[in-house]
Scaffold this active site. Structure first.
Site, PDB file in Angstrom:
ATOM      1  NE  ARG A 196       0.322  11.897   3.102  1.00 30.83           N
ATOM      2  CZ  ARG A 196      -0.946  11.988   2.756  1.00 30.83           C
ATOM      3  NH1 ARG A 196      -1.861  12.296   3.680  1.00 30.83           N
ATOM      4  NH2 ARG A 196      -1.335  11.772   1.508  1.00 30.83           N
ATOM      5  CG  HIS A 206      -5.014   8.433   9.351  1.00 29.74           C
ATOM      6  ND1 HIS A 206      -3.806   8.083   8.799  1.00 29.74           N
ATOM      7  CD2 HIS A 206      -5.569   9.299   8.464  1.00 29.74           C
ATOM      8  CE1 HIS A 206      -3.645   8.688   7.638  1.00 29.74           C
ATOM      9  NE2 HIS A 206      -4.707   9.433   7.417  1.00 29.74           N
ATOM     10  CB  ILE A 207     -10.941   9.769  12.243  1.00 33.21           C
ATOM     11  CG1 ILE A 207     -10.668  10.945  13.199  1.00 33.21           C
ATOM     12  CG2 ILE A 207     -10.764   8.436  12.958  1.00 33.21           C
ATOM     13  CD1 ILE A 207     -11.679  11.066  14.333  1.00 33.21           C
ATOM     14  N   GLY A 208      -9.410  11.791   9.670  1.00 36.81           N
ATOM     15  CA  GLY A 208      -9.688  13.025   8.929  1.00 36.81           C
ATOM     16  C   GLY A 208     -10.685  12.853   7.803  1.00 36.81           C
ATOM     17  CG  ASP A 218      -6.720  12.252  12.364  1.00 34.63           C
ATOM     18  OD1 ASP A 218      -7.294  11.443  13.121  1.00 34.63           O
ATOM     19  OD2 ASP A 218      -6.893  12.276  11.134  1.00 34.63           O
ATOM     20  CD  GLU A 250      -1.430   6.643  10.758  1.00 39.26           C
ATOM     21  OE1 GLU A 250      -2.175   5.991   9.987  1.00 39.26           O
ATOM     22  OE2 GLU A 250      -1.370   7.880  10.756  1.00 39.26           O
ATOM     23  CG  ASP A 280       0.281  27.061  -0.209  1.00 42.90           C
ATOM     24  OD1 ASP A 280      -0.511  26.164   0.150  1.00 42.90           O
ATOM     25  OD2 ASP A 280       0.906  27.006  -1.280  1.00 42.90           O
TER      26      ASP A 280
END
Length: 305
Positions: free
Chosen positions: A235, A281-283, A259, A264, A174
């Site tokens: 992303r 995309h269920i995060g 995910d 999409e 990071d």
């Protein structure tokens, strides 16, 4: 005359229909009827006379926003704004609001469930059992593996906290290093190449780059361990899907759990591989989190209309 709003998230109000009915009473509402993330050409058709938008992850570029001459506010159902041209919004006085609802538990829990599912071959075992086949595949324990986290923000940190007790070695990349946190949880910061070289599990929790270049592409796959698992719940643009497919097909890496996707709903060739777990995309898609996100997004919209 009522203000006109676009509700761009196709599932908005499913958990709490009263949110939707209250919006319809107050505003003239335009809906996403496609059941998926809106594309550029679809947004261009919808935004011309819109005053406010309850927005998902669809792209609000300068091209799109310049067509929305009456737009006063974009209220995101979520925290990320890398899909919005913030410079243009500042120039035009368009307010951009994000939610403060904590997604970190929801996303971090998904990451953990994905790597356990992959290493214990749960999808394959489920399929065999449904076909009345008692067929076992040898799995792997998580203990002793190295977890590499790209992006140690709120979600990355929550993942570290939730994996205490799993006996993982944790490394992180990071640009903004939190030394107090890393010391408390024995997280080693390193550059991204070192992380990719040493990690058995690589999970991405970073926003998209400003130039939309992927974090993981051809060169990064070459330096990853052949037994590595790559997870992306951040992303879609953070991974080059073409090179991901090649890396999985050629067993350059062991597998992937994805995910989020460039387009999409996803209908690409990753679905043809048996060393990948794909989720739609269920995060942040848990009932309690979603309800709070939508309620907060409505409150933010009302502040500016």
């Amino acid at each position: 005359m009522k203000s006109k709003i676009l509700i761009s998230t196709s599932s908005f109000g499913e958990l709490d229909p009263s949110l939707l009915s209250n919006l319809i009473e107050t505003y003239s509402c335009v809906f996403n009827t496609h059941g998926r993330r809106l594309k550029t050409e679809e947004l261009l058709e919808l935004v011309a006379d819109i005053n406010g938008i309850i927005a998902g992850t669809e792209i609000y570029s300068r091209e799109i926003l310049s067509k929305a001459r009456n737009l006063k506010v974009i209220s995101r159902v979520g925290i990320g704004t890398d899909n919005i041209d913030l410079d243009f919004c500042r120039e035009q006085g368009i307010n951009v609001a994000t939610t403060k609802t904590d997604l970190s538990f929801s996303v971090a829990e998904l990451v953990i469930s994905l790597f356990f599912s992959f290493f214990r071959n749960i999808p394959a075992h489920q399929m065999e059992m449904k076909n009345n086949n008692w067929q076992r595949e040898m799995g792997e324990t998580i203990s002793g593996k190295t977890l590499g986290i790209i992006g140690l923000g709120s979600i990355g940190k929550k993942l570290v906290e939730l994996t205490i007790g799993l006996n993982l070695n944790i490394v992180a990349y990071d640009p903004c290093e939190d030394k107090e946190f890393s010391s408390k949880y024995s997280v080693k910061y390193c550059d991204i190449n070192e992380l990719l070289k040493c990690s058995d599990i690589v999970t991405i929790h970073a926003p998209s780059a400003e130039d939309n270049q992927p974090i993981i592409s051809e060169e990064q796959f070459k330096i990853m361990k052949p037994n590595a698992l790559l997870i992306n719940t951040s992303r879609g643009k953070n991974i080059n899907e073409e090179f991901l497919f090649e890396a999985l097909k050629n067993k350059t890496i062991a597998g992937a759990c994805i995910d989020v996707f460039n387009d999409e709903p996803y209908k690409g060739n990753l679905a043809s591989l048996d060393n990948v777990i794909l989720t739609p995309h269920i995060g942040g898609y848990t009932s309690d989190v979603r309800r709070d996100l939508e309620s907060e997004a409505v409150e933010n919209l009302r502040k500016f209309l």
